[in-house]
Design a protein around this motif. Sequence first.
Motif, PDB file in Angstrom:
ATOM      1  N   ARG A   1       4.446  13.225  -7.361  1.00  0.00           N
ATOM      2  CA  ARG A   1       5.853  13.079  -7.745  1.00  0.00           C
ATOM      3  C   ARG A   1       6.389  11.724  -7.292  1.00  0.00           C
ATOM      4  N   ALA A   2       6.023  11.321  -6.077  1.00  0.00           N
ATOM      5  CA  ALA A   2       6.459  10.027  -5.547  1.00  0.00           C
ATOM      6  C   ALA A   2       5.866   8.879  -6.368  1.00  0.00           C
ATOM      7  N   ILE A   3       4.606   9.015  -6.762  1.00  0.00           N
ATOM      8  CA  ILE A   3       3.963   7.976  -7.565  1.00  0.00           C
ATOM      9  C   ILE A   3       4.666   7.834  -8.911  1.00  0.00           C
ATOM     10  N   LYS A   4       4.992   8.957  -9.527  1.00  0.00           N
ATOM     11  CA  LYS A   4       5.693   8.900 -10.816  1.00  0.00           C
ATOM     12  C   LYS A   4       7.066   8.244 -10.678  1.00  0.00           C
ATOM     13  N   LEU A   5       7.770   8.569  -9.597  1.00  0.00           N
ATOM     14  CA  LEU A   5       9.067   7.923  -9.347  1.00  0.00           C
ATOM     15  C   LEU A   5       8.900   6.415  -9.220  1.00  0.00           C
ATOM     16  N   LEU A   6       7.882   6.015  -8.498  1.00  0.00           N
ATOM     17  CA  LEU A   6       7.627   4.589  -8.311  1.00  0.00           C
ATOM     18  C   LEU A   6       7.357   3.902  -9.645  1.00  0.00           C
ATOM     19  N   VAL A   7       6.421   4.444 -10.398  1.00  0.00           N
ATOM     20  CA  VAL A   7       6.019   3.823 -11.659  1.00  0.00           C
ATOM     21  C   VAL A   7       7.184   3.763 -12.649  1.00  0.00           C
ATOM     22  N   ASN A   8       7.953   4.824 -12.717  1.00  0.00           N
ATOM     23  CA  ASN A   8       9.035   4.901 -13.712  1.00  0.00           C
ATOM     24  C   ASN A   8      10.275   4.090 -13.346  1.00  0.00           C
ATOM     25  N   ASN A   9      10.286   3.515 -12.137  1.00  0.00           N
ATOM     26  CA  ASN A   9      11.490   2.784 -11.718  1.00  0.00           C
ATOM     27  C   ASN A   9      11.214   1.357 -11.247  1.00  0.00           C
ATOM     28  N   THR A  10      10.021   0.860 -11.520  1.00  0.00           N
ATOM     29  CA  THR A  10       9.706  -0.489 -11.040  1.00  0.00           C
ATOM     30  C   THR A  10       9.213  -1.386 -12.164  1.00  0.00           C
ATOM     31  N   ASN A  11       9.414  -2.686 -11.958  1.00  0.00           N
ATOM     32  CA  ASN A  11       8.850  -3.687 -12.869  1.00  0.00           C
ATOM     33  C   ASN A  11       7.524  -4.226 -12.346  1.00  0.00           C
ATOM     34  N   ALA A  12       7.162  -3.807 -11.136  1.00  0.00           N
ATOM     35  CA  ALA A  12       5.916  -4.273 -10.533  1.00  0.00           C
ATOM     36  C   ALA A  12       4.718  -3.550 -11.141  1.00  0.00           C
ATOM     37  N   LYS A  13       3.548  -4.102 -10.939  1.00  0.00           N
ATOM     38  CA  LYS A  13       2.312  -3.436 -11.349  1.00  0.00           C
ATOM     39  C   LYS A  13       1.959  -2.374 -10.302  1.00  0.00           C
ATOM     40  N   VAL A  14       1.477  -1.228 -10.754  1.00  0.00           N
ATOM     41  CA  VAL A  14       1.055  -0.161  -9.858  1.00  0.00           C
ATOM     42  C   VAL A  14      -0.395   0.182 -10.170  1.00  0.00           C
ATOM     43  N   TRP A  15      -1.288  -0.165  -9.251  1.00  0.00           N
ATOM     44  CA  TRP A  15      -2.709   0.103  -9.425  1.00  0.00           C
ATOM     45  C   TRP A  15      -3.102   1.319  -8.608  1.00  0.00           C
TER      46      TRP A  15
ATOM     47  N   ASP B   1       5.152  -8.503  -8.111  1.00  0.00           N
ATOM     48  CA  ASP B   1       4.731  -7.697  -6.968  1.00  0.00           C
ATOM     49  C   ASP B   1       3.725  -6.636  -7.421  1.00  0.00           C
ATOM     50  N   ILE B   2       2.985  -6.097  -6.460  1.00  0.00           N
ATOM     51  CA  ILE B   2       1.956  -5.107  -6.775  1.00  0.00           C
ATOM     52  C   ILE B   2       2.030  -3.955  -5.780  1.00  0.00           C
ATOM     53  N   PHE B   3       1.960  -2.745  -6.292  1.00  0.00           N
ATOM     54  CA  PHE B   3       1.779  -1.556  -5.466  1.00  0.00           C
ATOM     55  C   PHE B   3       0.347  -1.075  -5.678  1.00  0.00           C
ATOM     56  N   ILE B   4      -0.304  -0.674  -4.574  1.00  0.00           N
ATOM     57  CA  ILE B   4      -1.682  -0.182  -4.669  1.00  0.00           C
ATOM     58  C   ILE B   4      -1.792   1.184  -4.000  1.00  0.00           C
ATOM     59  N   ILE B   5      -2.369   2.119  -4.705  1.00  0.00           N
ATOM     60  CA  ILE B   5      -2.726   3.412  -4.129  1.00  0.00           C
ATOM     61  C   ILE B   5      -4.201   3.295  -3.778  1.00  0.00           C
ATOM     62  N   TYR B   6      -4.448   3.021  -2.497  1.00  0.00           N
ATOM     63  CA  TYR B   6      -5.811   2.740  -2.049  1.00  0.00           C
ATOM     64  C   TYR B   6      -6.671   4.005  -2.056  1.00  0.00           C
ATOM     65  N   PRO B   7      -7.989   3.844  -2.189  1.00  0.00           N
ATOM     66  CA  PRO B   7      -8.890   5.006  -2.248  1.00  0.00           C
ATOM     67  C   PRO B   7      -9.228   5.574  -0.876  1.00  0.00           C
ATOM     68  N   LYS B   8      -9.523   6.861  -0.857  1.00  0.00           N
ATOM     69  CA  LYS B   8     -10.135   7.536   0.283  1.00  0.00           C
ATOM     70  C   LYS B   8     -11.352   8.302  -0.250  1.00  0.00           C
ATOM     71  N   HIS B   9     -12.155   8.819   0.658  1.00  0.00           N
ATOM     72  CA  HIS B   9     -13.239   9.694   0.228  1.00  0.00           C
ATOM     73  C   HIS B   9     -12.614  10.893  -0.479  1.00  0.00           C
ATOM     74  N   TYR B  10     -13.257  11.350  -1.547  1.00  0.00           N
ATOM     75  CA  TYR B  10     -12.629  12.359  -2.400  1.00  0.00           C
ATOM     76  C   TYR B  10     -12.355  13.675  -1.688  1.00  0.00           C
TER      77      TYR B  10
ATOM     78  N   GLY C   1       0.829  -1.202   0.000  1.00  0.00           N
ATOM     79  CA  GLY C   1       0.000   0.000   0.000  1.00  0.00           C
ATOM     80  C   GLY C   1       0.859   1.247   0.000  1.00  0.00           C
ATOM     81  N   PHE C   2       0.799   2.033  -1.069  1.00  0.00           N
ATOM     82  CA  PHE C   2       1.640   3.215  -1.247  1.00  0.00           C
ATOM     83  C   PHE C   2       0.847   4.451  -0.821  1.00  0.00           C
TER      84      PHE C   2
END
Length: 343
Positions: A258-272, A231-240, A117-118
């Motif tokens: 910015r942190a999410i972009k760093l994660l996505v651009n540097n990992t082989n894992a799935k990011v949901w 592996d999987i990274f998940i950005i879980y939901p909150k109330h908007y 959980g990211f």
Amino acid sequence: MSSKRWIKIWFIIIITIPIVGIFNYFIDPYGLNSSQNKFYLSLTNVSKPNILKLKINLKADYYLIGSSRLMRVNPTVIENYLLDKKVFNIGISAATFDENLMLAKQVISNNSNFIFGFDAFTLNKNRLNNIDLLNRQKKYKEALTSKTIISEYFSLDFLITSIEDLHKRISGEKLDQFFTSENNKEVRTSIDGVEKFLKNIGKDGVANFNNFEIVAESDIIQLAKTASEDDIFIIYPKHYYHYVVNQKYQNIEDKYFRAIKLLVNNTNAKVWSFYQINEITRNEKNFDENGWHFKPKIANMIFNRIYGDDKTTISPKNFGILLTKDNVQKNLSRISNKVKSYQ
């Protein structure tokens, strides 16, 4: 004290300890042997250091890493999709980035995989200055590096949990009672309430959003590269309303994205990512008070979306998106613009 009395005491100890271990092993409240026919709350509750150590050493196939949101994620739901795979929940309430990174490294070193959980607040480096969190992290680290394994089955807290488990079964409590209660709970969520909640959440010394600054980019990249394609990274939901507040204060949205972009651009894992404004995140009935935790029913929808065979029909079509290097910037920009329209 007489020698006979000492002998009696040692005899009782020698007899009692194995009985405690055997009792804990067969009651198995945490689902260490099997997650079937277990109380959902015991499977999802925050892992104490000694229980977390047991779960790590038992080498499951997948580990759920994250914060208290994981109390609403039943590992058996994921096991049903992965069939013959074992899934353990090792979430830590109010987790820090360092704690979660430590767990991720341990999981990978055991040749297991993680579902991570990211969350935004875990990335706040200023939380790492909190003495209580530092002491807690030390306890988890000591547990993970300890050489003892079997002795954890004889711990007092394990015994208490086993006794409570047995009592609940005798009393006829339903296995899913905690989840049912959470799903049926009626709450009211307002933007003022969310703002007040986030500003006051640090009163216990755990300042989740005070002086919000993202941890070092090198640490995020290290986490990203630790993960494999399984592996999987998940950005879980909150109330908007939380997304509105993130955009309003301390540039939290910019820093988090910015942190999410760093994660996505540097990992082989799935990011949901489930960081969205849609019929799910607009409905207060899908969250607890102040929109902080999603309800268990939403956890089921999240993993339906991730693992379902037909991802366009099992969950709402606009709920959850798989972020890639090609779409991450466009997706985050679209979300940011949509949040602005709700202010």
